[in-house]
Scaffold this active site. Structure first.
Site, PDB file in Angstrom:
ATOM      1  N   LYS A   1      -4.490  -6.989 -12.880  1.00  0.00           N
ATOM      2  CA  LYS A   1      -3.377  -7.111 -13.814  1.00  0.00           C
ATOM      3  C   LYS A   1      -3.675  -8.182 -14.855  1.00  0.00           C
ATOM      4  O   LYS A   1      -4.266  -9.212 -14.547  1.00  0.00           O
ATOM      5  CB  LYS A   1      -2.098  -7.456 -13.059  1.00  0.00           C
ATOM      6  CG  LYS A   1      -1.544  -6.307 -12.223  1.00  0.00           C
ATOM      7  CD  LYS A   1      -0.211  -6.683 -11.614  1.00  0.00           C
ATOM      8  CE  LYS A   1       0.403  -5.506 -10.866  1.00  0.00           C
ATOM      9  NZ  LYS A   1       1.719  -5.833 -10.280  1.00  0.00           N
TER      10      LYS A   1
ATOM     11  N   ARG B   1      -5.706  -3.001  -5.373  1.00  0.00           N
ATOM     12  CA  ARG B   1      -4.675  -2.035  -5.747  1.00  0.00           C
ATOM     13  C   ARG B   1      -5.319  -0.670  -5.987  1.00  0.00           C
ATOM     14  O   ARG B   1      -6.483  -0.577  -6.385  1.00  0.00           O
ATOM     15  CB  ARG B   1      -3.944  -2.491  -7.011  1.00  0.00           C
ATOM     16  CG  ARG B   1      -3.268  -3.845  -6.882  1.00  0.00           C
ATOM     17  CD  ARG B   1      -2.683  -4.277  -8.219  1.00  0.00           C
ATOM     18  NE  ARG B   1      -2.014  -5.570  -8.125  1.00  0.00           N
ATOM     19  CZ  ARG B   1      -2.586  -6.743  -8.357  1.00  0.00           C
ATOM     20  NH1 ARG B   1      -3.877  -6.785  -8.705  1.00  0.00           N
ATOM     21  NH2 ARG B   1      -1.905  -7.874  -8.249  1.00  0.00           N
TER      22      ARG B   1
ATOM     23  N   TYR C   1       3.444 -11.976   3.074  1.00  0.00           N
ATOM     24  CA  TYR C   1       2.670 -11.462   4.199  1.00  0.00           C
ATOM     25  C   TYR C   1       2.701 -12.397   5.401  1.00  0.00           C
ATOM     26  O   TYR C   1       2.491 -11.963   6.529  1.00  0.00           O
ATOM     27  CB  TYR C   1       1.225 -11.189   3.758  1.00  0.00           C
ATOM     28  CG  TYR C   1       1.150 -10.149   2.685  1.00  0.00           C
ATOM     29  CD1 TYR C   1       1.451  -8.823   2.959  1.00  0.00           C
ATOM     30  CD2 TYR C   1       0.813 -10.491   1.379  1.00  0.00           C
ATOM     31  CE1 TYR C   1       1.410  -7.860   1.966  1.00  0.00           C
ATOM     32  CE2 TYR C   1       0.767  -9.537   0.379  1.00  0.00           C
ATOM     33  CZ  TYR C   1       1.071  -8.228   0.681  1.00  0.00           C
ATOM     34  OH  TYR C   1       1.034  -7.287  -0.308  1.00  0.00           O
TER      35      TYR C   1
ATOM     36  N   HIS D   1      -3.116 -12.056  -6.758  1.00  0.00           N
ATOM     37  CA  HIS D   1      -1.734 -12.460  -7.022  1.00  0.00           C
ATOM     38  C   HIS D   1      -1.719 -13.668  -7.952  1.00  0.00           C
ATOM     39  O   HIS D   1      -2.441 -14.639  -7.724  1.00  0.00           O
ATOM     40  CB  HIS D   1      -1.021 -12.839  -5.717  1.00  0.00           C
ATOM     41  CG  HIS D   1      -0.659 -11.674  -4.865  1.00  0.00           C
ATOM     42  ND1 HIS D   1      -0.443 -11.770  -3.502  1.00  0.00           N
ATOM     43  CD2 HIS D   1      -0.467 -10.365  -5.172  1.00  0.00           C
ATOM     44  CE1 HIS D   1      -0.141 -10.581  -3.017  1.00  0.00           C
ATOM     45  NE2 HIS D   1      -0.153  -9.715  -4.009  1.00  0.00           N
TER      46      HIS D   1
ATOM     47  N   HIS E   1      -0.808   1.333  -1.156  1.00  0.00           N
ATOM     48  CA  HIS E   1      -0.248  -0.017  -1.137  1.00  0.00           C
ATOM     49  C   HIS E   1      -0.011  -0.478   0.295  1.00  0.00           C
ATOM     50  O   HIS E   1      -0.063  -1.680   0.587  1.00  0.00           O
ATOM     51  CB  HIS E   1       1.048  -0.069  -1.947  1.00  0.00           C
ATOM     52  CG  HIS E   1       1.243  -1.375  -2.653  1.00  0.00           C
ATOM     53  ND1 HIS E   1       0.356  -1.848  -3.607  1.00  0.00           N
ATOM     54  CD2 HIS E   1       2.205  -2.335  -2.536  1.00  0.00           C
ATOM     55  CE1 HIS E   1       0.766  -3.016  -4.051  1.00  0.00           C
ATOM     56  NE2 HIS E   1       1.879  -3.348  -3.413  1.00  0.00           N
TER      57      HIS E   1
ATOM     58  N   ARG F   1      -3.122  -2.010   1.437  1.00  0.00           N
ATOM     59  CA  ARG F   1      -3.228  -3.352   0.835  1.00  0.00           C
ATOM     60  C   ARG F   1      -2.385  -4.347   1.639  1.00  0.00           C
ATOM     61  O   ARG F   1      -2.835  -5.448   1.957  1.00  0.00           O
ATOM     62  CB  ARG F   1      -2.768  -3.278  -0.618  1.00  0.00           C
ATOM     63  CG  ARG F   1      -2.727  -4.617  -1.371  1.00  0.00           C
ATOM     64  CD  ARG F   1      -2.437  -4.312  -2.843  1.00  0.00           C
ATOM     65  NE  ARG F   1      -1.961  -5.455  -3.602  1.00  0.00           N
ATOM     66  CZ  ARG F   1      -2.737  -6.347  -4.201  1.00  0.00           C
ATOM     67  NH1 ARG F   1      -4.058  -6.254  -4.077  1.00  0.00           N
ATOM     68  NH2 ARG F   1      -2.228  -7.340  -4.909  1.00  0.00           N
TER      69      ARG F   1
END
Length: 298
Positions: free
Chosen positions: A173, A149, A279, A270, A244, A247
């Site tokens: 995250k 990210r 994806y 993730h 993004h 990414r």
């Protein structure tokens, strides 16, 4: 109200590990809610499920996207649960509030040839050795090579890079740490930046930041976005995209190359495999488009 927001922001940062971007968005959502309460002559004590639904309905009526409604619901649910624990609310009015499912759309991605042309454009722009051009080359190379990210990129320190093994340590995250490999082109861009670029910009304010702005401070997300937009814009036929988008492109190209879905999930950081599975739909959609264009009986 500001004191409450400041305390909640601290909670989000220190105990929940929320990113600056998420915290800023949540606080903006709560300010909207507080303004809604003030317009009705109400205070925080008067917050009910009915009031929350009215606020969200007003948000939807103003044309907000479903993703905005989903985020606002998540923001208020996090806030009211915290407020109950802090004794600011007697009960949790948002406990039964349902988070609307955001409609998932297939992200725009570069074709592999477009991605290679974007990297070539960045490399060409850095040939004269301009420090900012060297930095911008590293930005696009690392984003595409690793799929990290943009906030993770800007948060990198020099010590987070293992140049010998071509690995980058990323704090993602929820303060979850992961290690992501990168290839030789990104390693070349990194070497050029560290030797010829960063040294020219570093100041006493730079600290250990890997990427620097023109004044020597840690690069911010906005500057990184600008670098990506300008680089991709140089590629004919490429969709307009920011970090993004790179990414998304990295993830799609990994899957198109046969990478295992769970490996891609780990690389991207993730928490849910369902997020990574988006994806696979992109890859299949691209294959279908090629088939329809090229096959005589499509």
């Amino acid at each position: 109200m500001q004191a409450i927001l400041d305390e909640f922001d601290e909670y989000l940062a220190l105990q929940c590990g929320r990113s600056v971007h998420t915290r800023r968005a949540y606080l903006g959502d709560l300010r909207s809610l507080f303004a809604f309460l003030a317009d009705r002559g109400s205070s925080l004590d008067a917050l009910t499920l009915s009031v929350l639904r009215s606020w969200l309905a007003a948000t939807a009526g103003a044309g907000a996207a479903r993703t905005t409604l989903a985020r606002r619901t998540s923001a208020v649910k996090a806030f009211t649960a915290w407020a109950v624990r802090r004794g600011l609310l007697a009960g949790d009015p948002a406990a039964r509030l349902q988070v609307p499912k955001a409609r998932r759309t297939l992200p725009a991605v570069l074709r592999q040839d477009q991605a290679l042309r974007a990297m070539a454009a960045a490399e060409s722009g850095a040939e004269q050795g301009d420090p900012l051009a060297l930095r911008d080359r590293l930005i696009v190379e690392l984003l595409y090579a690793t799929g990290i990210r943009v906030s993770e990129l800007c948060g990198l320190d020099v010590d987070d890079i293992d140049t010998g093994h071509r690995l980058v340590r990323v704090l993602g995250k929820g303060n979850k740490q992961r290690t992501v490999p990168f290839g030789q082109p990104a390693a070349d861009a990194l070497h050029a930046w560290l030797v010829d670029g960063r040294r020219a910009l570093v100041t006493a304010e730079s600290g250990h930041a890997l990427l620097l702005g023109a004044r020597g401070r840690r690069l911010d997300v906005r500057q990184a976005r600008t670098a990506v937009h300008q680089t991709v814009a140089a590629v004919d036929g490429a969709p307009d995209m920011g970090p993004h988008g790179l990414r998304h492109s990295a993830a799609t190209h990994l899957l198109e190359g046969g990478a295992d879905l769970r490996v891609v999930q780990e690389l991207l950081g993730h928490s849910s495999l369902a997020t990574t599975q988006l994806y696979t739909h992109v890859a299949v959609a691209r294959l279908r488009a090629v088939h329809e264009r090229a096959h005589p009986r499509a």
